[in-house]
Design a protein around this motif. Structure first.
Motif, PDB file in Angstrom:
ATOM      1  N   VAL A  71       0.822  -1.211   0.000  1.00  0.00           N
ATOM      2  CA  VAL A  71       0.000   0.000   0.000  1.00  0.00           C
ATOM      3  C   VAL A  71       0.862   1.269   0.000  1.00  0.00           C
ATOM      4  N   SER A  72       2.015   1.189   0.620  1.00  0.00           N
ATOM      5  CA  SER A  72       2.875   2.385   0.700  1.00  0.00           C
ATOM      6  C   SER A  72       3.253   2.874  -0.697  1.00  0.00           C
ATOM      7  N   SER A  73       3.599   1.935  -1.558  1.00  0.00           N
ATOM      8  CA  SER A  73       3.933   2.310  -2.938  1.00  0.00           C
ATOM      9  C   SER A  73       2.682   2.724  -3.701  1.00  0.00           C
ATOM     10  N   GLU A  74       1.559   2.091  -3.395  1.00  0.00           N
ATOM     11  CA  GLU A  74       0.327   2.440  -4.088  1.00  0.00           C
ATOM     12  C   GLU A  74      -0.083   3.885  -3.750  1.00  0.00           C
ATOM     13  N   ILE A  75       0.156   4.293  -2.521  1.00  0.00           N
ATOM     14  CA  ILE A  75      -0.161   5.671  -2.125  1.00  0.00           C
ATOM     15  C   ILE A  75       0.673   6.653  -2.951  1.00  0.00           C
ATOM     16  N   ILE A  76       1.926   6.313  -3.190  1.00  0.00           N
ATOM     17  CA  ILE A  76       2.782   7.167  -4.034  1.00  0.00           C
ATOM     18  C   ILE A  76       2.188   7.243  -5.439  1.00  0.00           C
ATOM     19  N   LYS A  77       1.739   6.111  -5.930  1.00  0.00           N
ATOM     20  CA  LYS A  77       1.109   6.067  -7.250  1.00  0.00           C
ATOM     21  C   LYS A  77      -0.121   6.977  -7.292  1.00  0.00           C
ATOM     22  N   GLU A  78      -0.931   6.924  -6.239  1.00  0.00           N
ATOM     23  CA  GLU A  78      -2.152   7.729  -6.188  1.00  0.00           C
ATOM     24  C   GLU A  78      -1.837   9.217  -6.125  1.00  0.00           C
ATOM     25  N   ILE A  79      -0.762   9.551  -5.411  1.00  0.00           N
ATOM     26  CA  ILE A  79      -0.336  10.953  -5.325  1.00  0.00           C
ATOM     27  C   ILE A  79       0.026  11.456  -6.725  1.00  0.00           C
ATOM     28  N   LYS A  80       0.737  10.631  -7.451  1.00  0.00           N
ATOM     29  CA  LYS A  80       1.151  11.011  -8.816  1.00  0.00           C
ATOM     30  C   LYS A  80      -0.075  11.077  -9.726  1.00  0.00           C
ATOM     31  N   ARG A  81      -0.946  10.067  -9.634  1.00  0.00           N
ATOM     32  CA  ARG A  81      -2.113   9.990 -10.525  1.00  0.00           C
ATOM     33  C   ARG A  81      -3.024  11.204 -10.356  1.00  0.00           C
ATOM     34  N   ASN A  82      -3.156  11.642  -9.098  1.00  0.00           N
ATOM     35  CA  ASN A  82      -4.039  12.772  -8.819  1.00  0.00           C
ATOM     36  C   ASN A  82      -3.326  14.123  -8.843  1.00  0.00           C
TER      37      ASN A  82
END
Lengths: 224, 110
Positions: free
Chosen positions: A173-184
């Protein structure tokens, strides 16, 4: 005045959860959510005694699942700012103010960076390499580079928290949160924080095998 | 000369295509899956009717025996199916988490 809600995902943390909550309350962080991820020990009972807002999973879902529940709960409870905080005494409560400064000055997300020189006493060299490795994998898969993508101390304003779409269940999830930050396209600030490593908190973190599992799950998340 | 076993296999192949078409019609298969199955089954029927084609194909792949080609394809198919199953399991895990989260939130409301 912004309502700050601290979200603590917890799984079998009976040794430390009480102290973590007390430390937070000492610094006047009184809006605390603990998400008990179906612990088999007394984590739930201890957190209940401390008088926090307590949520419990009926089946263990992992860090990702617990964070997802916690962030949704915080938004439901009217949080303006949400802080994710580890339950193993790894984080220094005083670091929350450092992240808060940036959220109050136009950043959407602030993440604690444990890899700053002089602030990571006790962090094993292998763990540091592992974090760097996962930072690189996160960058390769999702195009976002962060110095400490696996940090558990994060702060979001409510607008950013609303936009997160967390689907992974476990440590990835930690990496997924980074992905979400970038996506948004959220404005992110990395803030140097202290990492307090004890034998207990070291036993709770990722192992090398976890690391391989995380990479595999992230690859899957990329495809799905 | 067409052998009885070849006729039998072609009939099975034909009914398999009908089954795949039916599953596609009732939306149990996506268009991509339907196409792949049709191509696979039609090719299989052709190879059953003209088995000498297998020799030409294996030369193309640089393989010495026809049965080796069969095993390579079978292995690829198995890996593909395992991967699909794994993806399905991941999806189910995500759905379980959604349910567990909703229950936790609802319990707190009460």
């Amino acid at each position: 005045m912004n309502k700050i809600v601290i979200v603590i995902p917890a799984y079998n943390e009976e040794q430390t959860i009480g102290k973590v909550i007390q430390n937070l309350k000492k610094e006047d962080y009184n809006n605390i959510i603990v998400v008990d991820d179906n612990s088999s020990d007394k984590t739930y009972e201890i957190a209940k005694k401390e008088g926090v807002s307590l949520y419990r999973h009926i089946i263990n879902r992992g860090l990702g699942g617990a964070l997802n529940t916690g962030i949704t709960a915080a938004l439901n409870e009217g949080a303006d700012i949400i802080v994710t905080f580890d339950a193993d005494l790894q984080h220094d409560v005083n670091d929350i103010k450092k992240l808060l400064y940036y959220i109050e000055h136009e950043y959407d997300v602030a993440i604690g960076n444990r890899l700053t020189k002089g602030l990571n006493k006790g962090m094993h060299f292998i763990r540091r390499i592992g974090i760097r490795g996962l930072d690189f994998i996160t960058y390769l898969l999702f195009g976002a580079y962060v110095c400490d993508s696996q940090s558990g101390l994060r702060m979001f304003n409510k607008e950013a928290a609303f936009k997160l779409d967390i689907r992974t269940n476990r440590m990835e999830v930690s990496s997924e949160i980074i992905k979400e930050i970038k996506r948004n396209k959220l404005k992110l600030k990395e803030v140097p924080i202290k990492a307090i490593y004890t034998d207990y908190s070291l036993s709770k973190g990722n192992t090398v095998w976890n690391g391989f599992g995380i990479v595999f799950k992230l690859l899957l998340r990329r495809i799905m | 000369m067409v052998l009885c076993i070849q006729i039998f296999c072609i009939i099975i192949g034909f009914f398999s295509i009908i089954m795949v078409l039916y599953r596609f019609k009732i939306k149990l298969l996506t268009y991509g899956e339907f196409s792949l199955w049709c191509i696979f089954l039609i090719l299989l029927c052709i190879l059953i009717v003209f088995p000498e084609l297998i020799n030409k194909i294996i030369i193309l792949f640089g393989i010495s025996r026809g049965v080796d080609l069969f095993f390579y394809f079978a292995l690829m198919l198995i890996f593909y199916l395992i991967f699909k199953i794994y993806l399905k399991i991941e999806k189910i895990e995500q759905e379980i988490t959604i349910i567990v989260k909703e229950i936790a939130l609802e319990k707190k409301k009460k």
